[in-house]
Write a protein that holds these residues in place. Structure first.
Motif, PDB file in Angstrom:
ATOM      1  N   GLU A 231       1.052  -1.275  -0.275  1.00 19.43           N
ATOM      2  CA  GLU A 231      -0.221  -0.097   0.047  1.00 19.43           C
ATOM      3  C   GLU A 231       1.245   0.818   0.032  1.00 19.43           C
ATOM      4  O   GLU A 231       0.280   1.812  -1.092  1.00 19.43           O
ATOM      5  N   GLN A 232       2.011   1.353   0.802  1.00 18.18           N
ATOM      6  CA  GLN A 232       2.916   2.316   1.182  1.00 18.18           C
ATOM      7  C   GLN A 232       3.538   2.370  -0.612  1.00 18.18           C
ATOM      8  O   GLN A 232       3.315   3.542  -0.918  1.00 18.18           O
ATOM      9  N   LEU A 233       3.491   1.530  -0.764  1.00 18.86           N
ATOM     10  CA  LEU A 233       4.904   1.534  -2.860  1.00 18.86           C
ATOM     11  C   LEU A 233       3.488   1.781  -3.533  1.00 18.86           C
ATOM     12  O   LEU A 233       3.788   2.539  -4.488  1.00 18.86           O
ATOM     13  N   ASP A 234       2.276   1.705  -2.715  1.00 22.35           N
ATOM     14  CA  ASP A 234       1.134   1.425  -4.622  1.00 22.35           C
ATOM     15  C   ASP A 234       0.700   3.017  -4.173  1.00 22.35           C
ATOM     16  O   ASP A 234       0.572   4.158  -4.965  1.00 22.35           O
ATOM     17  N   GLU A 235       0.967   3.799  -2.809  1.00 21.44           N
ATOM     18  CA  GLU A 235       0.572   5.309  -3.031  1.00 21.44           C
ATOM     19  C   GLU A 235       1.860   6.154  -3.821  1.00 21.44           C
ATOM     20  O   GLU A 235       1.784   7.139  -4.338  1.00 21.44           O
ATOM     21  N   LYS A 236       3.678   5.141  -3.786  1.00 21.81           N
ATOM     22  CA  LYS A 236       4.302   6.864  -4.224  1.00 21.81           C
ATOM     23  C   LYS A 236       4.588   6.486  -5.549  1.00 21.81           C
ATOM     24  O   LYS A 236       4.077   7.474  -6.419  1.00 21.81           O
ATOM     25  N   LEU A 237       3.542   5.533  -5.763  1.00 23.08           N
ATOM     26  CA  LEU A 237       3.758   4.866  -7.647  1.00 23.08           C
ATOM     27  C   LEU A 237       2.280   6.001  -7.776  1.00 23.08           C
ATOM     28  O   LEU A 237       2.535   6.542  -9.120  1.00 23.08           O
ATOM     29  N   PHE A 238       1.191   6.183  -7.337  1.00 22.20           N
ATOM     30  CA  PHE A 238       0.107   7.273  -7.345  1.00 22.20           C
ATOM     31  C   PHE A 238       0.124   9.137  -7.929  1.00 22.20           C
ATOM     32  O   PHE A 238       0.195   9.411  -8.482  1.00 22.20           O
TER      33      PHE A 238
END
Length: 568
Positions: A231-238
């Motif tokens: 979830e943390q990495l996906d937020e950085k992707l977003f």
């Protein structure tokens, strides 16, 4: 002393016991397990219960021919877990089907693997599960009939991810046999009153770094499975998607998650957010971003992961047969920094991988030091076939096309080995590929090796190759040795030419995993005695043809909401 086999997991730091279960089996939930103290160890807690109880699947089949089936016939599975305090942490000793009730995110990943590799020397491995992440991820299990050296298991230390390992520890007092992935299976002599002592022993082995002696390569890549970390990495992707939508350069690009049947020039649609009627001809992050802006997308990363899709079809087909999630096509690098360390991650084919920093740097350093050439140069061709046709028409003097020329090595039928796409008058064997995804790129590396090995080791191959070259362009065969002559390998260069669209910042590059597999191939070719070079061939950025009904037009970058992106 009794020999016992225990299955043990380690609760993540900062997690309490109540959060170790799924919502269904959590304390105070409808199917909460019975809880109580385990009195042999102070502070230990045991949870026990029926995990499932269902009518057997075969019951209805039996009932077709008999009414004598008792109503109380069920299949079921019980389970239990003892949480044993070890300092400020808890070990979880698991029994039966308890894994169904446990929340995987509450436990340390690769706990069992790390304990195994810290306690088992490289000479005592019995079983090893490996995965090789690429456009297509290969998985394999290698088992030996007795303890064997890890080198006998065919490990590719640059590319393989260790999943499960088993073997005999060097210290027989620790265990007779251990194996593990996230959980640890340990077979050892154990008195029931020494359970906590053994758990403390195991934790101390877990904290060691002995594995770096024989298994340092396991740190290179680790699949990220923890949901909170994803979830943390996906937020950085977003966040980076948002930067692209503003027109700011970000190192985020797209590639099919598998070997695709379509080629550049085919048709692509982005679906799931109102992007109806826009037809594209290649997979490109700029096109996707333009569509997000044109359609005024306001959703979050969860919506992108669940709903955004790509459909594709070859130019000679009527139906869109390729369908992928947009998220699975993202290739992105991210980092997370704590007080003591910086961790690096790569998103590839829908999965995040943690990349060891030194490994990442060494791969990029190796890639940067490969010789580069400028034989082809920037092209207006959109795919490999167009590029080859263009070179045939414009470079007849210095390049001879060998594309689609098939040669069978000595003693082999129907091998149809292609020596290269072009041979140059500078003795370059040039292998070309439209590098729209990692699959074709990785296949290109293999083509170069197979061709080079045949050229060096097969007189019949060289004879046939020289004959083809002479028939196509008399006099050009002087650049090749006769079949009876020794190949002077240092005179020849294997050139990999990869067509790529520029990234958002205008630079050209390769996906990280393609660099990893390239390193393996380059090292092998150099051992054969060949020089190796690479050329990244810039090809045109994609353009969108917007179809509505029977008319079509080309959308400008302003219409797509991406004027700044078009410049990058």
């Amino acid at each position: 002393m009794t020999v016992r086999t225990l299955n043990i997991r380690l609760l993540r730091e900062g997690r309490d016991i109540e959060r170790a279960f799924t919502d269904t089996f959590a304390p105070n939930a409808g199917r909460a397990l019975q809880r109580g103290p385990w009195e042999l160890i102070e502070g230990a807690t045991v949870f026990v219960g029926q995990i499932y109880s269902n009518p057997p699947k075969w019951r209805s089949f039996i009932e077709e021919g008999s009414n004598e089936i008792p109503d109380e016939i069920f299949t079921g599975g019980a389970g239990a877990v003892i949480f044993v305090p070890i300092g400020a942490r808890f070990a979880a000793i698991c029994f039966g089907h308890i894994h169904i009730a446990l929340n995987d995110d509450a436990f340390e990943r690769q706990f069992g693997l790390k304990v195994t590799l810290n306690s088992v020397p490289g000479s005592n491995i019995r079983s090893l599960d490996l995965a090789t992440p690429d456009a297509v991820t290969f998985q394999k299990r290698v088992q030996a009939s007795r303890d064997s050296d890890v080198n006998a298991f065919g490990v590719d230390r640059l590319r393989d991810v260790a999943r499960v390992a088993g073997g005999t520890p060097k210290d027989p007092s620790f265990a007779r046999f251990v194996a593990g992935k996230d959980s640890l299976s340990i077979t050892c002599e154990l008195d029931i009153n020494d359970v906590q002592k053994k758990c403390n022993e195991i934790f101390k082995v877990y904290e060691k770094t002995d594995y770096k002696t024989d298994f340092k390569w396991v740190d290179n890549l680790r699949p990220v499975i923890e949901k909170d970390l994803i979830e943390q990495l996906d937020e950085k992707l977003f966040v980076d998607l948002g930067e692209l939508r503003k027109g700011n350069p970000v190192d985020l690009h797209m590639s099919p998650p598998e070997v695709a049947n379509y080629i550049e020039g085919s048709e692509l649609h982005y679906n799931g957010f109102g992007s109806h009627g826009a037809t594209f001809h290649s997979l490109a992050i700029t096109d996707y971003i333009s569509e997000l802006n044109r359609c005024k997308f306001t959703g979050d990363i969860k919506e992108i992961k669940e709903k955004h899709r790509i459909s594709a079809k070859p130019s000679d087909k009527d139906q869109f047969s390729e369908k992928w999630k947009v998220y699975d096509c993202f290739i992105h690098e991210a980092s997370l920094t704590s007080k003591t360390d910086t961790l690096y991650f790569i998103l590839f084919a829908g999965n995040w991988f943690q990349v060891e920093a030194l490994f990442k740097d060494s791969v990029n350093k190796f890639f940067d030091e490969i010789d580069t050439v400028n034989i082809i140069g920037k092209t207006v061709a959109h795919n490999e076939q167009e590029l080859i046709a263009n070179l045939v028409a414009t470079r007849a003097a210095d390049l001879l096309k060998l594309d689609r020329e098939k040669i069978n090595p000595a003693g082999v039928r129907n091998a149809n080995l292609e020596p290269a796409d072009f041979l140059s008058d500078k003795k370059h064997f040039i292998h070309l590929k439209d590098g729209h995804s990692s699959g074709p790129i990785s296949h290109l590396w293999s083509q170069g090796i197979v061709s080079a090995e045949a050229f060096v080791g097969d007189k019949e191959f060289r004879k046939k190759l020289r004959s083809i070259v002479k028939s196509e362009k008399k006099g050009f065969e002087v650049h090749l040795p006769k079949s009876t002559e020794r190949v002077v390998r240092e005179k020849y260069t294997i050139v990999y030419g990869i067509m790529r669209q520029p990234y958002a910042d205008g630079t050209l590059g390769l996906p990280f995993f393609s660099k990893v597999s390239l390193q393996v191939s380059v090292e092998r070719l150099r051992k054969l005695g060949f020089d190796v070079a690479i050329e990244l061939i810039e090809k045109p950025a994609s353009s969108a043809g917007v179809r509505r009904g029977r008319t079509s037009s080309v959308a400008t970058s302003e219409e797509a909401g991406g004027k700044a992106l078009a410049k990058s």
